[in-house]
Design a protein around this motif. Structure first.
Motif, PDB file in Angstrom:
ATOM      1  N   CYS A 258       1.991   9.687  -5.371  1.00  0.00           N
ATOM      2  CA  CYS A 258       2.572  10.951  -4.920  1.00  0.00           C
ATOM      3  C   CYS A 258       3.534  11.491  -5.976  1.00  0.00           C
ATOM      4  O   CYS A 258       3.444  12.648  -6.375  1.00  0.00           O
ATOM      5  CB  CYS A 258       3.285  10.734  -3.583  1.00  0.00           C
ATOM      6  SG  CYS A 258       4.261  12.135  -3.006  1.00  0.00           S
TER       7      CYS A 258
ATOM      8  N   LEU B 244      -0.153  10.866   2.985  1.00  0.00           N
ATOM      9  CA  LEU B 244      -0.344   9.491   3.436  1.00  0.00           C
ATOM     10  C   LEU B 244       0.945   8.688   3.283  1.00  0.00           C
ATOM     11  O   LEU B 244       1.361   7.983   4.204  1.00  0.00           O
ATOM     12  CB  LEU B 244      -1.480   8.836   2.651  1.00  0.00           C
ATOM     13  CG  LEU B 244      -1.804   7.391   3.005  1.00  0.00           C
ATOM     14  CD1 LEU B 244      -2.137   7.242   4.479  1.00  0.00           C
ATOM     15  CD2 LEU B 244      -2.953   6.897   2.129  1.00  0.00           C
ATOM     16  N   ALA B 245       1.586   8.801   2.126  1.00  0.00           N
ATOM     17  CA  ALA B 245       2.824   8.045   1.881  1.00  0.00           C
ATOM     18  C   ALA B 245       3.911   8.437   2.875  1.00  0.00           C
ATOM     19  O   ALA B 245       4.642   7.574   3.376  1.00  0.00           O
ATOM     20  CB  ALA B 245       3.309   8.255   0.449  1.00  0.00           C
TER      21      ALA B 245
ATOM     22  N   GLN C 172       3.098   6.845   6.198  1.00  0.00           N
ATOM     23  CA  GLN C 172       3.343   5.409   6.098  1.00  0.00           C
ATOM     24  C   GLN C 172       4.842   5.126   6.121  1.00  0.00           C
ATOM     25  O   GLN C 172       5.283   4.173   6.768  1.00  0.00           O
ATOM     26  CB  GLN C 172       2.746   4.843   4.804  1.00  0.00           C
ATOM     27  CG  GLN C 172       1.243   4.784   4.792  1.00  0.00           C
ATOM     28  CD  GLN C 172       0.727   4.388   3.436  1.00  0.00           C
ATOM     29  OE1 GLN C 172       1.163   4.908   2.411  1.00  0.00           O
ATOM     30  NE2 GLN C 172      -0.231   3.469   3.424  1.00  0.00           N
TER      31      GLN C 172
ATOM     32  N   GLU D 262       2.267   1.870  -3.477  1.00  0.00           N
ATOM     33  CA  GLU D 262       1.243   2.430  -4.361  1.00  0.00           C
ATOM     34  C   GLU D 262       1.033   3.919  -4.078  1.00  0.00           C
ATOM     35  O   GLU D 262       0.972   4.733  -5.007  1.00  0.00           O
ATOM     36  CB  GLU D 262      -0.070   1.671  -4.169  1.00  0.00           C
ATOM     37  CG  GLU D 262      -1.156   2.114  -5.110  1.00  0.00           C
ATOM     38  CD  GLU D 262      -2.420   1.282  -4.933  1.00  0.00           C
ATOM     39  OE1 GLU D 262      -3.508   1.878  -5.047  1.00  0.00           O
ATOM     40  OE2 GLU D 262      -2.328   0.069  -4.702  1.00  0.00           O
ATOM     41  N   ASN D 263       0.939   4.293  -2.813  1.00  0.00           N
ATOM     42  CA  ASN D 263       0.764   5.708  -2.459  1.00  0.00           C
ATOM     43  C   ASN D 263       1.977   6.544  -2.852  1.00  0.00           C
ATOM     44  O   ASN D 263       1.840   7.675  -3.315  1.00  0.00           O
ATOM     45  CB  ASN D 263       0.465   5.855  -0.971  1.00  0.00           C
ATOM     46  CG  ASN D 263      -0.921   5.367  -0.623  1.00  0.00           C
ATOM     47  OD1 ASN D 263      -1.857   5.523  -1.395  1.00  0.00           O
ATOM     48  ND2 ASN D 263      -1.059   4.748   0.534  1.00  0.00           N
TER      49      ASN D 263
ATOM     50  N   GLN E 185       0.828  -1.207   0.000  1.00  0.00           N
ATOM     51  CA  GLN E 185       0.000   0.000   0.000  1.00  0.00           C
ATOM     52  C   GLN E 185       0.863   1.258   0.000  1.00  0.00           C
ATOM     53  O   GLN E 185       0.556   2.230  -0.687  1.00  0.00           O
ATOM     54  CB  GLN E 185      -0.930  -0.001   1.213  1.00  0.00           C
ATOM     55  CG  GLN E 185      -2.030  -1.032   1.107  1.00  0.00           C
ATOM     56  CD  GLN E 185      -2.833  -1.158   2.384  1.00  0.00           C
ATOM     57  OE1 GLN E 185      -2.353  -0.870   3.479  1.00  0.00           O
ATOM     58  NE2 GLN E 185      -4.071  -1.599   2.243  1.00  0.00           N
TER      59      GLN E 185
ATOM     60  N   GLN F 169      -3.189  14.433  -0.481  1.00  0.00           N
ATOM     61  CA  GLN F 169      -3.678  13.134  -0.032  1.00  0.00           C
ATOM     62  C   GLN F 169      -2.607  12.049  -0.177  1.00  0.00           C
ATOM     63  O   GLN F 169      -2.264  11.380   0.789  1.00  0.00           O
ATOM     64  CB  GLN F 169      -4.916  12.748  -0.828  1.00  0.00           C
ATOM     65  CG  GLN F 169      -5.510  11.432  -0.375  1.00  0.00           C
ATOM     66  CD  GLN F 169      -6.772  11.089  -1.140  1.00  0.00           C
ATOM     67  OE1 GLN F 169      -7.216  11.823  -2.006  1.00  0.00           O
ATOM     68  NE2 GLN F 169      -7.357   9.960  -0.805  1.00  0.00           N
ATOM     69  N   SER F 170      -2.079  11.872  -1.380  1.00  0.00           N
ATOM     70  CA  SER F 170      -1.160  10.750  -1.615  1.00  0.00           C
ATOM     71  C   SER F 170       0.202  10.967  -0.961  1.00  0.00           C
ATOM     72  O   SER F 170       0.745  10.047  -0.341  1.00  0.00           O
ATOM     73  CB  SER F 170      -1.000  10.479  -3.110  1.00  0.00           C
ATOM     74  OG  SER F 170      -0.469  11.598  -3.783  1.00  0.00           O
ATOM     75  N   CYS F 171       0.750  12.158  -1.053  1.00  0.00           N
ATOM     76  CA  CYS F 171       2.069  12.413  -0.466  1.00  0.00           C
ATOM     77  C   CYS F 171       2.009  12.443   1.055  1.00  0.00           C
ATOM     78  O   CYS F 171       2.894  11.913   1.725  1.00  0.00           O
ATOM     79  CB  CYS F 171       2.662  13.712  -0.998  1.00  0.00           C
ATOM     80  SG  CYS F 171       3.041  13.679  -2.758  1.00  0.00           S
TER      81      CYS F 171
END
Length: 94
Positions: A29, A57-58, A61, A24-25, A21, A53-55
């Motif tokens: 990003c 979250l990544a 993580q 993928e993020n 996951q 959102q993507s950066c």
């Protein structure tokens, strides 16, 4: 030659779900970070939102997984390789 394929497939270890996951993020990003478009303000707002959102979250993580897999060099190396420049340098906009 094709007789060896089942052995190779069985030798590969499955990627942990949280690492998959994250990868993928991180990819999303990097994709959106390269999409900057000053000519279309509506599209730029969409891109900025996708980056947030993507950066964001990544990056969260990446930090959590780096600690979780600290004692597992194989997974830690994979996580660090996926933490591209867009993930590493992301800063939430104000």
């Amino acid at each position: 030659m094709f007789a060896c394929l089942p052995m190779l497939a069985g030798a590969q270890e499955k990627l942990p779900k949280d690492v998959a996951q994250f990868a993928e993020n991180a990819e999303m990003c990097e994709h959106f970070a390269g999409e900057w478009d000053d000519n279309d303000k509506a599209r730029q707002r969409e891109i900025t939102q996708a980056i947030e959102q993507s950066c964001g979250l990544a990056q969260r993580q990446w930090k959590r997984l780096s600690a979780k897999y600290a004692g597992q060099p194989k997974w830690r190396k994979m996580i660090d390789e996926q933490a591209n420049d867009a993930v590493r340098s992301y800063r939430k906009s104000s």
